[in-house]
Write a protein that holds these residues in place. Structure first.
Motif, PDB file in Angstrom:
ATOM      1  N   ASN A   1       1.480   4.071  -5.803  1.00  0.00           N
ATOM      2  CA  ASN A   1       1.407   5.396  -6.408  1.00  0.00           C
ATOM      3  C   ASN A   1       2.222   5.369  -7.695  1.00  0.00           C
ATOM      4  O   ASN A   1       3.416   5.064  -7.665  1.00  0.00           O
ATOM      5  N   PHE A   2       1.608   5.701  -8.814  1.00  0.00           N
ATOM      6  CA  PHE A   2       2.296   5.612 -10.091  1.00  0.00           C
ATOM      7  C   PHE A   2       3.531   6.504 -10.133  1.00  0.00           C
ATOM      8  O   PHE A   2       4.595   6.087 -10.609  1.00  0.00           O
ATOM      9  N   ASP A   3       3.423   7.738  -9.681  1.00  0.00           N
ATOM     10  CA  ASP A   3       4.563   8.655  -9.735  1.00  0.00           C
ATOM     11  C   ASP A   3       5.724   8.145  -8.888  1.00  0.00           C
ATOM     12  O   ASP A   3       6.889   8.313  -9.242  1.00  0.00           O
ATOM     13  N   LEU A   4       5.398   7.525  -7.765  1.00  0.00           N
ATOM     14  CA  LEU A   4       6.437   6.945  -6.915  1.00  0.00           C
ATOM     15  C   LEU A   4       7.194   5.856  -7.681  1.00  0.00           C
ATOM     16  O   LEU A   4       8.430   5.812  -7.679  1.00  0.00           O
ATOM     17  N   VAL A   5       6.457   4.977  -8.346  1.00  0.00           N
ATOM     18  CA  VAL A   5       7.064   3.884  -9.109  1.00  0.00           C
ATOM     19  C   VAL A   5       7.825   4.422 -10.310  1.00  0.00           C
ATOM     20  O   VAL A   5       8.931   3.961 -10.630  1.00  0.00           O
ATOM     21  N   PHE A   6       7.269   5.412 -10.993  1.00  0.00           N
ATOM     22  CA  PHE A   6       7.924   5.976 -12.176  1.00  0.00           C
ATOM     23  C   PHE A   6       9.270   6.599 -11.810  1.00  0.00           C
ATOM     24  O   PHE A   6      10.274   6.411 -12.513  1.00  0.00           O
ATOM     25  N   THR A   7       9.312   7.337 -10.713  1.00  0.00           N
ATOM     26  CA  THR A   7      10.547   8.041 -10.343  1.00  0.00           C
ATOM     27  C   THR A   7      11.536   7.155  -9.606  1.00  0.00           C
ATOM     28  O   THR A   7      12.702   7.529  -9.433  1.00  0.00           O
ATOM     29  N   TYR A   8      11.115   5.977  -9.176  1.00  0.00           N
ATOM     30  CA  TYR A   8      11.971   5.059  -8.424  1.00  0.00           C
ATOM     31  C   TYR A   8      13.282   4.808  -9.165  1.00  0.00           C
ATOM     32  O   TYR A   8      14.373   4.944  -8.619  1.00  0.00           O
ATOM     33  N   ARG A   9      13.190   4.449 -10.449  1.00  0.00           N
ATOM     34  CA  ARG A   9      14.378   4.248 -11.284  1.00  0.00           C
ATOM     35  C   ARG A   9      14.290   5.150 -12.520  1.00  0.00           C
ATOM     36  O   ARG A   9      14.483   4.704 -13.638  1.00  0.00           O
ATOM     37  N   ARG A  10      14.017   6.408 -12.294  1.00  0.00           N
ATOM     38  CA  ARG A  10      14.010   7.364 -13.396  1.00  0.00           C
ATOM     39  C   ARG A  10      15.448   7.610 -13.838  1.00  0.00           C
ATOM     40  O   ARG A  10      16.308   7.965 -13.039  1.00  0.00           O
ATOM     41  N   ILE A  11      15.729   7.425 -15.126  1.00  0.00           N
ATOM     42  CA  ILE A  11      17.107   7.483 -15.614  1.00  0.00           C
ATOM     43  C   ILE A  11      17.423   8.757 -16.381  1.00  0.00           C
ATOM     44  O   ILE A  11      18.578   8.981 -16.764  1.00  0.00           O
ATOM     45  N   TRP A  12      16.416   9.578 -16.617  1.00  0.00           N
ATOM     46  CA  TRP A  12      16.652  10.852 -17.306  1.00  0.00           C
ATOM     47  C   TRP A  12      15.565  11.834 -16.887  1.00  0.00           C
ATOM     48  O   TRP A  12      14.373  11.513 -16.939  1.00  0.00           O
TER      49      TRP A  12
ATOM     50  N   GLN B   1       0.811  -1.202   0.000  1.00  0.00           N
ATOM     51  CA  GLN B   1       0.000   0.000   0.000  1.00  0.00           C
ATOM     52  C   GLN B   1       0.852   1.263   0.000  1.00  0.00           C
ATOM     53  O   GLN B   1       0.539   2.251  -0.661  1.00  0.00           O
ATOM     54  N   ARG B   2       1.990   1.216   0.692  1.00  0.00           N
ATOM     55  CA  ARG B   2       2.852   2.400   0.753  1.00  0.00           C
ATOM     56  C   ARG B   2       3.585   2.664  -0.567  1.00  0.00           C
ATOM     57  O   ARG B   2       4.233   3.699  -0.726  1.00  0.00           O
ATOM     58  N   LEU B   3       3.479   1.731  -1.510  1.00  0.00           N
ATOM     59  CA  LEU B   3       4.102   1.909  -2.820  1.00  0.00           C
ATOM     60  C   LEU B   3       3.060   2.130  -3.918  1.00  0.00           C
ATOM     61  O   LEU B   3       3.423   2.266  -5.095  1.00  0.00           O
TER      62      LEU B   3
END
Length: 682
Positions: free
Chosen positions: A321-332, A317-319
């Motif tokens: 969130n789409f933006d949280l997942v997207f930025t987790y390994r954002r490479i650029w 539940q604490r994960l």
């Protein structure tokens, strides 16, 4: 510095219905036909199989030592995890990172990333201090090897798109009576006349073709025989280093190894099984890159999506969130987004143009665990498919499982942007996020027409069993208890382990009190356990990471509705103390001139979950390259450096001094049996 990622003209989106069925046509297992005469013979002093981080590190040190290094790689990119496998987010621990206590080549890699982008973290990710583009990692690796070649006056022969098909093995002339690899047959493939370029097709489509001698409609083959550069009398004339992702040479040379779960014991007390299970290895992952867009994008459901949809989840539940997942390994991330917080994590929100690399446990991880779908073939399966017969080697992987992993990853992308279900968290959690697009095309971050990584990220393959040694009559292995931070006086261990096993466990951890526990003078409950990892006299490298599990699934296939992780597999997960890489863990049985430079060193299933990340791979490769060059110079086989332990080994000490002189640490600061204050390492 803004970057544009061009999509190959003439290709429609990979997810179009017209392309996918052809792209993922299943293949049957085919045994290779008769060999062809080599087109070329190449002399080497060090043959490195696998161009991942460990293979590059091996070549780097070999070149700096002035040796001729031959380096083969199944893809056309150097760097493995950070390039062809797409996991370009450095896994590091805070204390080691803050002290910058790494091998010299790994430090150089980090410095070059910093110089390339003007900062270490151009993706502004939050999983790591450094997330970047895979294509740039290949360029950096190439430049590092070119400069090492020039500085050390070595010679590099680099063979991209190349696999090892066969080995020439004869009885060794070294005292000790093992065997030696005297030659290797490699197949290099290039697109045939009128065929599409490299990286048009997925790995599952081309892997069997890559291991066949015959030309095909896709590839023209160049057969290369790799042999020692010169004779050295009775000592090995060259060294072969298996730095492959799955332990290919380990299997092809048929040296003793393990796969999957080890039986529960006083050395592996958190094992999920009382017996070996070779089919349950950690999940593998095809990564991909996706870009945030200003406007909604058309999202087309893959024809196989409904098969895999029951698996996907934000997991916790604490994960969720789409933006949280997207930025987790954002490479650029060309533009700084506003600060956001979710589940206690603070991050910069995504903005149009941001690129995320996806590597998610309940997402694109594919986690088979049965004899019907395991990825890395066991020895028995290799025999059944005739891959251990001369000319029969086909890479040792199940092609069908690779294909399903590819489908699974593409389905996960669709779930992220268009899915509305969540297998673990239930209804009303997952929302559509159509302002995103999959990046594909030969100029995309992954460098493939389909958008998936060129090779899957492999967390666990074959692991050698080292040679019998003092205290390890069955063959040297680094075990869970050598590195784990776990409290083994926990009620679980007292209740689960037989009394004798529990006592042996406590004596193993007791340090100077071990004898008292063994003979029964001191009860296990009274023992003050050491608070550090095992210190090894033959340490030649270092690593530090948590014991991090991506367990296999209980049922087959992994995506089956209602499936769950294999029970008990996460029991061994948790923090680990800073640990060492030992020379004995890199020396296989039987073959005297074979070294192991990557994830296939002699570790247990649980220990391997920590011995798999970026800086470890580099340190292991640096040790392999240095050891090979040292052995050639001093005309000594590596096993002779450790065969008298625990007695003093002068040549081993000379090797360790050389590693330290070259700024390749063999121990962490203040390593000593008298220093047990390692709890502060994070």
């Amino acid at each position: 510095m803004k970057r544009r990622h061009k999509v190959a003209r003439g290709l429609t989106l990979l997810l179009s219905l017209s392309l996918i069925p052809n792209l993922f046509t299943p293949h049957s297992t085919i045994v290779a036909a008769q060999s062809r005469k080599p087109n070329r013979t190449v002399n080497c002093e060090i043959l490195v199989v696998g161009g991942g981080l460990s293979g590059v590190a091996t070549a780097y040190e070999g070149l700096l030592a002035g040796r001729k290094v031959c380096l083969t790689e199944i893809t056309d990119w150097l760097g493995g995890q950070i390039s062809s496998q797409g996991t370009s987010a450095l896994d590091e621990r805070p204390t080691q990172r803050s002290r910058q206590f790494y091998s010299r080549g790994y430090l150089e890699l980090r410095n070059r990333i910093q110089r390339k982008y003007g900062k270490l973290n151009p993706g502004d990710c939050w999983v790591s201090e450094s997330c970047f583009l895979p294509r740039d990692a290949h360029t950096i690796m190439t430049q590092m090897l070119q400069e090492a070649e020039k500085k050390g006056r070595g010679k590099l022969e680099w063979f991209p798109n190349t696999v090892i098909k066969d080995l020439e093995i004869i009885p060794s002339t070294v005292t000790g009576g093992g065997q030696s690899i005297t030659g290797a047959i490699a197949i290099q493939h290039q697109p045939g006349q009128g065929a599409p370029p490299h990286n048009t097709f997925t790995l599952s489509q081309i892997i069997e073709d890559a291991y066949r001698y015959q030309n095909s409609s896709r590839f023209t083959k160049n057969i290369i025989r790799l042999v020692p550069k010169h004779s050295q009398g009775n000592f090995p004339k060259w060294y072969v280093v298996d730095a492959s992702e799955t332990g290919e040479i380990v299997a092809l040379a048929d040296v003793p190894y393990r796969l999957g779960i080890d039986p529960r014991s006083h050395l592996e007390p958190s094992s999920s099984s009382t017996k070996n299970d070779p089919y349950c290895t950690q999940g593998f992952t095809y990564t991909f890159a996706m870009e945030a867009t200003k406007e909604p994008q058309p999202q087309q459901m893959p024809p196989f999506y409904l098969q895999y949809a029951p698996y996907f989840s934000y997991e916790l539940q604490r994960l969720a969130n789409f933006d949280l997942v997207f930025t987790y390994r954002r490479i650029w991330s060309p533009q700084q987004g506003q600060t956001a917080t979710f589940g206690g994590v603070k991050f910069s929100a995504s903005t149009p143009g941001d690129i995320s690399m996806q590597n998610w446990t309940w997402g694109n991880d594919y986690r088979p665990g049965s004899p019907q779908d395991n990825l890395v073939y066991t020895r028995q399966q290799l025999q059944a498919t005739r891959q251990l017969q001369p000319g029969g080697w086909m890479g040792g992987l199940r092609t069908e499982t690779l294909r399903k992993g590819e489908e699974h990853a593409l389905s996960y992308y669709y779930w992220l942007v268009a899915g509305t279900t969540d297998s673990q968290l239930g209804k009303d959690v997952k929302q559509q996020q159509t302002n995103n697009r999959l990046l594909f095309g030969l100029n995309s971050p992954m460098g493939t027409a389909h958008g998936l990584s060129k090779y899957p990220y492999i967390r666990e393959g074959r692991r050698i069993i080292g040679r019998p040694s003092w205290g390890e009559p069955g063959g040297f292995t680094i075990w869970e208890t050598d590195i784990s931070h776990r409290n083994y006086k926990d009620e679980y261990y007292r209740k689960t382990l037989p009394a004798d096993m529990y006592r042996r466990l406590q004596s193993t951890l007791a340090g100077l009190e071990a004898i008292s526990v063994i003979i029964g003078q001191k009860p296990p409950e009274k023992v003050m356990r050491r608070t550090r990892s095992t210190i090894f006299p033959d340490a030649v490298g270092i690593g530090h990471y948590a014991i991090d599990f991506h367990p296999c699934m209980e049922k087959s296939p992994p995506e089956a509705p209602g499936n769950r992780e294999r029970p008990g597999e996460r029991r061994g997960a948790g923090q680990a103390y800073p640990f060492q890489i030992t020379l004995r863990a890199m020396i296989p049985q039987k073959i005297d001139n074979l070294l192991i430079g990557g994830k296939s060193i002699a570790t247990s299933h649980i220990a391997a979950a920590a011995y798999r990340v970026h800086s470890f791979e580099w340190s292991a490769g640096a040790a392999a390259g240095t050891t090979a060059a040292f052995a050639l110079k001093n005309k000594i086989a590596p096993y002779q450096l450790t065969d008298d332990l625990p007695k003093p080994e002068p040549e081993l000490q000379a090797l360790k001094r050389l590693l330290e002189k070259n700024r390749n640490p063999t121990a962490f600061p203040d390593t000593s049996i008298f220093n047990e204050n390692w709890d502060n390492w994070r």
